[in-house]
Scaffold this motif. Sequence first.
Motif, PDB file in Angstrom:
ATOM      1  N   ALA A 103       0.773  -1.324   0.146  1.00 52.89           N
ATOM      2  CA  ALA A 103      -0.413   0.070   0.000  1.00 52.89           C
ATOM      3  C   ALA A 103       0.763   1.479   0.189  1.00 52.89           C
ATOM      4  N   LEU A 104       1.972   1.304   0.828  1.00 49.29           N
ATOM      5  CA  LEU A 104       3.178   2.733   1.233  1.00 49.29           C
ATOM      6  C   LEU A 104       3.652   2.664  -0.187  1.00 49.29           C
ATOM      7  N   ILE A 105       4.293   2.010  -0.141  1.00 50.28           N
ATOM      8  CA  ILE A 105       5.898   1.424  -1.150  1.00 50.28           C
ATOM      9  C   ILE A 105       5.555   1.899  -2.680  1.00 50.28           C
ATOM     10  N   LEU A 106       4.757   0.571  -2.858  1.00 51.32           N
ATOM     11  CA  LEU A 106       3.718   0.624  -4.503  1.00 51.32           C
ATOM     12  C   LEU A 106       2.849   1.460  -4.888  1.00 51.32           C
ATOM     13  N   GLY A 107       2.755   1.807  -3.505  1.00 54.01           N
ATOM     14  CA  GLY A 107       1.247   3.103  -4.465  1.00 54.01           C
ATOM     15  C   GLY A 107       1.989   4.111  -4.164  1.00 54.01           C
ATOM     16  N   LEU A 108       3.726   4.957  -2.943  1.00 51.45           N
ATOM     17  CA  LEU A 108       3.634   5.839  -3.756  1.00 51.45           C
ATOM     18  C   LEU A 108       5.107   6.053  -4.980  1.00 51.45           C
ATOM     19  N   THR A 109       5.366   4.354  -5.052  1.00 49.15           N
ATOM     20  CA  THR A 109       6.377   4.517  -6.317  1.00 49.15           C
ATOM     21  C   THR A 109       5.668   4.736  -7.480  1.00 49.15           C
ATOM     22  N   ALA A 110       3.950   3.564  -7.236  1.00 48.41           N
ATOM     23  CA  ALA A 110       3.774   4.260  -8.480  1.00 48.41           C
ATOM     24  C   ALA A 110       2.768   5.638  -8.964  1.00 48.41           C
ATOM     25  N   SER A 152       6.215   7.034 -10.735  1.00 45.47           N
ATOM     26  CA  SER A 152       5.757   6.428 -11.817  1.00 45.47           C
ATOM     27  C   SER A 152       5.562   5.348 -11.962  1.00 45.47           C
ATOM     28  N   PRO A 153       4.370   5.290 -12.710  1.00 51.94           N
ATOM     29  CA  PRO A 153       3.867   4.022 -13.339  1.00 51.94           C
ATOM     30  C   PRO A 153       4.209   3.114 -13.553  1.00 51.94           C
ATOM     31  N   ILE A 154       4.285   2.127 -12.461  1.00 55.83           N
ATOM     32  CA  ILE A 154       5.476   0.422 -12.624  1.00 55.83           C
ATOM     33  C   ILE A 154       4.842   0.042 -13.804  1.00 55.83           C
ATOM     34  N   ALA A 155       5.850  -0.818 -14.744  1.00 59.80           N
ATOM     35  CA  ALA A 155       5.653  -1.625 -15.561  1.00 59.80           C
ATOM     36  C   ALA A 155       5.892  -2.695 -15.202  1.00 59.80           C
ATOM     37  N   VAL A 156       5.377  -4.084 -15.485  1.00 62.66           N
ATOM     38  CA  VAL A 156       5.924  -5.465 -15.111  1.00 62.66           C
ATOM     39  C   VAL A 156       6.218  -5.867 -16.919  1.00 62.66           C
ATOM     40  N   HIS A 157       7.803  -6.012 -17.028  1.00 63.84           N
ATOM     41  CA  HIS A 157       8.079  -7.021 -17.874  1.00 63.84           C
ATOM     42  C   HIS A 157       8.249  -8.093 -17.614  1.00 63.84           C
ATOM     43  N   GLY A 180       1.264  -6.525 -17.530  1.00 62.21           N
ATOM     44  CA  GLY A 180       0.535  -5.415 -15.761  1.00 62.21           C
ATOM     45  C   GLY A 180       1.478  -4.537 -15.663  1.00 62.21           C
ATOM     46  N   ARG A 181       0.882  -3.788 -15.179  1.00 68.13           N
ATOM     47  CA  ARG A 181       0.903  -1.925 -15.110  1.00 68.13           C
ATOM     48  C   ARG A 181       0.028  -1.790 -13.522  1.00 68.13           C
ATOM     49  N   ILE A 182       0.975  -0.657 -13.165  1.00 67.78           N
ATOM     50  CA  ILE A 182       0.313   0.192 -11.332  1.00 67.78           C
ATOM     51  C   ILE A 182       0.729   0.965 -11.989  1.00 67.78           C
ATOM     52  N   ASN A 183      -0.638   2.272 -12.229  1.00 69.05           N
ATOM     53  CA  ASN A 183      -0.950   3.565 -13.023  1.00 69.05           C
ATOM     54  C   ASN A 183      -0.664   4.307 -12.024  1.00 69.05           C
ATOM     55  N   ARG A 184      -0.903   4.887 -12.136  1.00 65.77           N
ATOM     56  CA  ARG A 184      -1.310   6.900 -11.245  1.00 65.77           C
ATOM     57  C   ARG A 184      -2.510   6.300  -9.828  1.00 65.77           C
ATOM     58  N   ILE A 185      -3.286   6.427 -10.848  1.00 70.08           N
ATOM     59  CA  ILE A 185      -4.566   5.943 -10.118  1.00 70.08           C
ATOM     60  C   ILE A 185      -4.378   5.327  -9.171  1.00 70.08           C
ATOM     61  N   GLU A 186      -4.191   3.785  -9.489  1.00 70.95           N
ATOM     62  CA  GLU A 186      -4.218   2.810  -8.982  1.00 70.95           C
ATOM     63  C   GLU A 186      -3.316   2.776  -7.019  1.00 70.95           C
ATOM     64  N   GLY A 187      -2.298   3.829  -8.166  1.00 67.15           N
ATOM     65  CA  GLY A 187      -1.075   3.953  -6.820  1.00 67.15           C
ATOM     66  C   GLY A 187      -1.433   4.995  -5.931  1.00 67.15           C
ATOM     67  N   GLY A 188      -2.662   5.924  -6.464  1.00 64.96           N
ATOM     68  CA  GLY A 188      -3.284   6.929  -5.513  1.00 64.96           C
ATOM     69  C   GLY A 188      -4.289   5.860  -4.466  1.00 64.96           C
ATOM     70  N   LEU A 189      -4.634   5.188  -4.655  1.00 64.59           N
ATOM     71  CA  LEU A 189      -5.872   4.376  -3.813  1.00 64.59           C
ATOM     72  C   LEU A 189      -4.796   3.210  -2.947  1.00 64.59           C
TER      73      LEU A 189
END
Length: 323
Positions: free
Chosen positions: A82-89, A92-97, A295-304
């Motif tokens: 919630a905190l680390i991935l949320g803040l990171t996303a 900068s949105p996290i793209a999963v390659h 797979g991708r964690i965008n800014r909106i999802e990071g904010g949530l």
Amino acid sequence: MILALIAVVVGLIILVWSADRFVDGAVSTASHLGMPPLLIGMVIIGFGTSAPEMVVSALAASQGSPGLALGNAYGSNITNIALILGLTAVISPIAVHSQILRKELPLLTLITALTIWLIWDLHIGRLDATLLLLAFTLTMGWSIWQGMRGKGDILGGEVDAELQAHPMPLPRSLMWLFIGLVLLVASSRLLVWGAVDIAQALGVSDVIIGLTIVAIGTSLPELASSLVAVRKGEHDLALGNVIGSNLFNTLAVVGIAGAIHPMVVDPEVLSRDVLVMSALTLSLFVVGYGFRRQGRINRIEGGLLLLCYVGYTGYLIQTIFAS
């Protein structure tokens, strides 16, 4: 209580610094020994960033505070997602390659389901701990196998780039490995003593202190490494830090603590903390795996995710002051 607060602050500062040195030393030593970069990323970094949780929880259990150990493990998992991935996303949105990470996401979800099943009776005995440690051994065996054969995976390339950017001679690697481990243990003892004393002074369970102060403190190495990785565009390394750490926390940290001291689980831990951890893990699997897309964690999802963390932590803090 003032002395306990000082002990917690000093313990956390030394803990974060020593964990960083320990990870650097372990990664560099593994590289000198010829370990493939992908294997380093999957095993060594995951173990290193979870070392604070492992040492703190083992010491807490051995000193008769298993609730602190359990709160630290599950609280760190919640903080990581919630905190680390949320803040990171959000940054900068996290793209999963990485295909390896796409395999680890359902594995983490299944292991979280195993956790629910084992603590459903509100008890973690030595048999439960043995099952967790057995699952951990099988997971590590699978990770090593994947790390040895997945030579073209992007996660290995990102780890190799980091190793090339920060070379370290073997004697210095071993020195930091040793110093980091010694200070890790010493600072953990200081932190556990202070945390237990604060819990007693406030009249709250040590689980709450483990879920808040201790969980945030022991998750700082993951936060620092994830922010640095995403700033360099190494999204898979940032996500890999969190997945690896959560696997270690759920299986090894709780398993070791339960083997040392069987735990009676507070019903609220199951209905509140494990529920939140499970929901966050499932949401990470859904958005990170991608199914028919990348797979991708965008800014909106990071904010949530950040909002979930703020709401959850706010509720825990309210619990402390209401007691």
